[in-house]
Design an enzyme around this catalytic site. Sequence first.
Site, mmCIF file in Angstrom:
data_model
loop_
_atom_site.group_PDB
_atom_site.id
_atom_site.type_symbol
_atom_site.label_atom_id
_atom_site.label_comp_id
_atom_site.label_asym_id
_atom_site.label_seq_id
_atom_site.Cartn_x
_atom_site.Cartn_y
_atom_site.Cartn_z
ATOM 1 N N LYS A 199 90.105 47.804 64.495
ATOM 2 C CA LYS A 199 89.558 48.987 65.343
ATOM 3 C C LYS A 199 90.846 49.714 65.711
ATOM 4 O O LYS A 199 91.914 49.200 66.263
ATOM 5 C CB LYS A 199 89.164 48.699 66.887
ATOM 6 C CG LYS A 199 87.812 47.988 66.565
ATOM 7 C CD LYS A 199 87.163 47.701 68.010
ATOM 8 C CE LYS A 199 85.611 46.751 67.907
ATOM 9 N NZ LYS A 199 84.570 47.667 67.702
ATOM 10 N N GLU A 217 78.841 44.235 76.726
ATOM 11 C CA GLU A 217 77.842 44.909 75.506
ATOM 12 C C GLU A 217 76.402 45.023 76.408
ATOM 13 O O GLU A 217 75.964 44.103 77.070
ATOM 14 C CB GLU A 217 77.289 43.930 74.609
ATOM 15 C CG GLU A 217 78.687 43.707 73.566
ATOM 16 C CD GLU A 217 78.422 43.068 72.465
ATOM 17 O OE1 GLU A 217 78.068 43.565 71.323
ATOM 18 O OE2 GLU A 217 78.411 41.698 72.512
ATOM 19 N N ASP A 238 81.577 33.500 69.450
ATOM 20 C CA ASP A 238 81.099 34.673 68.712
ATOM 21 C C ASP A 238 82.010 35.568 69.305
ATOM 22 O O ASP A 238 82.465 36.502 68.634
ATOM 23 C CB ASP A 238 79.746 35.019 69.428
ATOM 24 C CG ASP A 238 79.079 36.223 68.572
ATOM 25 O OD1 ASP A 238 79.481 36.385 67.449
ATOM 26 O OD2 ASP A 238 78.595 37.135 69.504
ATOM 27 N N LYS A 242 76.420 39.594 76.844
ATOM 28 C CA LYS A 242 75.567 40.601 76.439
ATOM 29 C C LYS A 242 74.432 40.900 77.445
ATOM 30 O O LYS A 242 74.495 40.245 78.308
ATOM 31 C CB LYS A 242 74.659 39.786 75.297
ATOM 32 C CG LYS A 242 75.585 39.606 73.989
ATOM 33 C CD LYS A 242 74.923 39.406 72.716
ATOM 34 C CE LYS A 242 75.731 39.092 71.514
ATOM 35 N NZ LYS A 242 76.706 40.413 70.979
ATOM 36 N N ASP A 301 88.446 39.368 61.498
ATOM 37 C CA ASP A 301 88.221 39.690 62.880
ATOM 38 C C ASP A 301 88.029 41.266 63.012
ATOM 39 O O ASP A 301 89.200 41.884 63.132
ATOM 40 C CB ASP A 301 89.463 38.916 64.015
ATOM 41 C CG ASP A 301 88.752 39.318 65.295
ATOM 42 O OD1 ASP A 301 88.159 40.456 65.691
ATOM 43 O OD2 ASP A 301 89.251 38.424 66.193
ATOM 44 N N HIS A 302 86.822 41.602 62.955
ATOM 45 C CA HIS A 302 86.717 43.113 62.850
ATOM 46 C C HIS A 302 87.396 44.000 64.010
ATOM 47 O O HIS A 302 87.991 44.976 64.091
ATOM 48 C CB HIS A 302 85.441 43.583 62.406
ATOM 49 C CG HIS A 302 84.495 43.649 63.770
ATOM 50 N ND1 HIS A 302 83.897 42.940 64.378
ATOM 51 C CD2 HIS A 302 84.093 44.885 64.514
ATOM 52 C CE1 HIS A 302 83.161 43.046 65.321
ATOM 53 N NE2 HIS A 302 83.313 44.376 65.489
ATOM 54 N N LYS A 337 83.726 35.749 60.355
ATOM 55 C CA LYS A 337 83.642 34.786 61.500
ATOM 56 C C LYS A 337 82.282 34.435 61.496
ATOM 57 O O LYS A 337 81.263 35.004 61.254
ATOM 58 C CB LYS A 337 84.467 35.424 62.614
ATOM 59 C CG LYS A 337 83.814 36.799 63.074
ATOM 60 C CD LYS A 337 84.063 36.961 64.431
ATOM 61 C CE LYS A 337 83.239 36.446 65.363
ATOM 62 N NZ LYS A 337 81.801 37.043 65.514
ATOM 63 N N HIS A 353 87.483 37.744 69.014
ATOM 64 C CA HIS A 353 88.040 39.224 69.302
ATOM 65 C C HIS A 353 88.883 39.114 70.843
ATOM 66 O O HIS A 353 89.884 39.800 70.853
ATOM 67 C CB HIS A 353 86.592 39.868 69.728
ATOM 68 C CG HIS A 353 85.862 39.863 68.516
ATOM 69 N ND1 HIS A 353 86.206 39.752 67.150
ATOM 70 C CD2 HIS A 353 84.354 39.971 68.639
ATOM 71 C CE1 HIS A 353 85.059 39.812 66.272
ATOM 72 N NE2 HIS A 353 84.030 40.023 67.123
ATOM 73 N N ARG A 390 69.595 35.961 46.976
ATOM 74 C CA ARG A 390 68.564 35.027 46.322
ATOM 75 C C ARG A 390 67.350 35.989 45.857
ATOM 76 O O ARG A 390 66.389 35.632 45.236
ATOM 77 C CB ARG A 390 68.114 33.754 47.315
ATOM 78 C CG ARG A 390 69.137 32.657 47.403
ATOM 79 C CD ARG A 390 68.517 31.939 48.457
ATOM 80 N NE ARG A 390 69.091 32.302 49.609
ATOM 81 C CZ ARG A 390 68.880 31.754 50.867
ATOM 82 N NH1 ARG A 390 68.818 30.438 50.777
ATOM 83 N NH2 ARG A 390 69.160 32.607 52.182
HETATM 84 C C1 BG6 Z 1 80.554 40.381 66.470
HETATM 85 C C2 BG6 Z 1 79.604 39.493 67.197
HETATM 86 O O1 BG6 Z 1 81.577 39.941 65.971
HETATM 87 O O2 BG6 Z 1 80.850 41.571 67.456
HETATM 88 C C3 BG6 Z 1 78.410 40.402 67.748
HETATM 89 O O3 BG6 Z 1 79.361 38.570 66.364
HETATM 90 C C4 BG6 Z 1 78.941 41.625 68.725
HETATM 91 O O4 BG6 Z 1 77.734 39.363 68.858
HETATM 92 C C5 BG6 Z 1 80.088 42.570 68.002
HETATM 93 O O5 BG6 Z 1 77.952 42.335 69.162
HETATM 94 C C6 BG6 Z 1 80.649 43.226 68.878
HETATM 95 O O6 BG6 Z 1 81.190 44.294 68.101
HETATM 96 P P1 BG6 Z 1 81.419 45.821 68.152
HETATM 97 O O7 BG6 Z 1 82.525 46.254 67.363
HETATM 98 O O8 BG6 Z 1 80.220 46.316 68.342
HETATM 99 O O9 BG6 Z 1 82.294 45.662 69.478
#
Ligand code: BG6
Length: 502
Positions: free
Chosen positions: A190, A224, A243, A348, A185-186, A156, A248, A50
Amino acid sequence: MATSAKTKPTVFIIFGGTGDLNHRKITPALYNLFLDGWLPAEFAIIGTGRTELTDEQFRNNLLQGINQFSRKGKAEKAKWKEFSEHITYQISNIKEAKAYAEFAQRIHHYQQEWQLEPCIVYYLAVSPGFFPVIAENIAKSKLAGTLATTRIVIEKPFGRDLASARQLNTLLGSIFEESQIYRIDHYLGKETVQNILAFRFANALFEHIWNRNYIDHVQISVSEQLGVESRGDFYETAGALRDMVQNHLFQLLCLVAMEPPVSYHADEVRNRKVDVLNALRTIRPDEVSQVAVRGQYGAGWIEGKKAIGYHQEEDVAANSAQLTFAALKLFIDNWRWQGVPFYLRTGKRLSETDSVITIQFKPVPHQSFPPEATTNWQPNRLIINIQPCMGIRMQFQAKRPGLEMALHPVEMQFSYDDFEKAGAPTEGTPEAYETLLLDITRGDSTLFMRADQVEAAWQVLMPIIEAWEATPAADFPNYEAGTRGPVEADALIAKDGHSWMV
Ligand code: BG6
């Protein structure tokens, strides 16, 4: 180095182009793919948002992102110039048809220039509330295409519960074929996560003991040190279950627990994973307090630095009941896993940043050694280090050197650095987003969530979500930043005679 012939001409349209995800992850990943020769000569990146920006301003913002976040460090001037010429910016209101008419024009322009039909990747790096309107507008503008020409990438969280995920799946399914939809889902991108499949199914050693007869329990822990950072707004609507756990942690669970796939084909792998989710035991509402623990961080100290509590974070309500920690005990009702607890934990602002899967084997059936030899005895453990350490460790007992028989736990280790020593030097570990973006451009959806997987994952969590939303926690914050989380999470596993490994 790879050849660019592997992908066809591609136009990436990045919704949320000025956002954090594009800045930190998407464009740095595309740049690295470009440097390594994976992108075709004909590619274009159209960022949209935007904010009013010139192409040059947009490119400069992205350059800063690369310089700050790329695993390869600062961009080299000549390479960046070459790459940046493929980037343009389009200011748009994504709710209006006009924006899509402009995309169509730009796509047409590239088609003319390249004299080739490009593949269009719509990357929705926007907040989930915009997914439906974008998909609908793509459809109305007749830009949905087919798998050969068009893909849509959804970040996600996919839905915020079972009903909304179903609704979104139905909408997307009415516009695109399932094979065009890439639910990210990243974690699946990995290296260490992909290696779970390699470890399990390219080796004969462990498969015959990978079951309830030999495995005592499994722990999946993603801790984390980071808090919610600048994402308070988002996090207030998500929380730890939505989240991290629904996606994950459940994906890690699937990879540990799935049956061997017949082939490394997208649907075969995803079928085996969804079998695991479908076999997860349903949690009754009255059981929730015995199998699930929630937490929220208060102020504390992490590595000598003061950390504020969740309630003090930007864009977070001062009395928020949102959870920043969750621990669960789950069972998989099938022949392989009957009776084996799977303990999941994520949070976290914990003392460590560490993602680890621990497979703890059962004790030996009979202890042959005298009690004085076994005072340090420990069960065998296989520890899969996802990050920041990347590797696999096997813990077993050995005789401690000396004149008497005394056992002591020792470790055999594999670390990713060992590839060099094994004469298989690598080109460095790609970021998860590099792997995933390349797979999208190649049309390979093995590492993406299918509609039924997403719904099965929500189904398992719904009793917990409903129970917790019905009775917001009265004791939040219930753990200090820089600790291991709420004591109830230790009690959850201690009841069964275990403790968290990390
Ligand atoms: C994300 C979450 O999908 O993954 C975050 O939204 C989280 O809250 C993150 O911190 C963790 O990813 P990674 O790759 O740093 O373990």
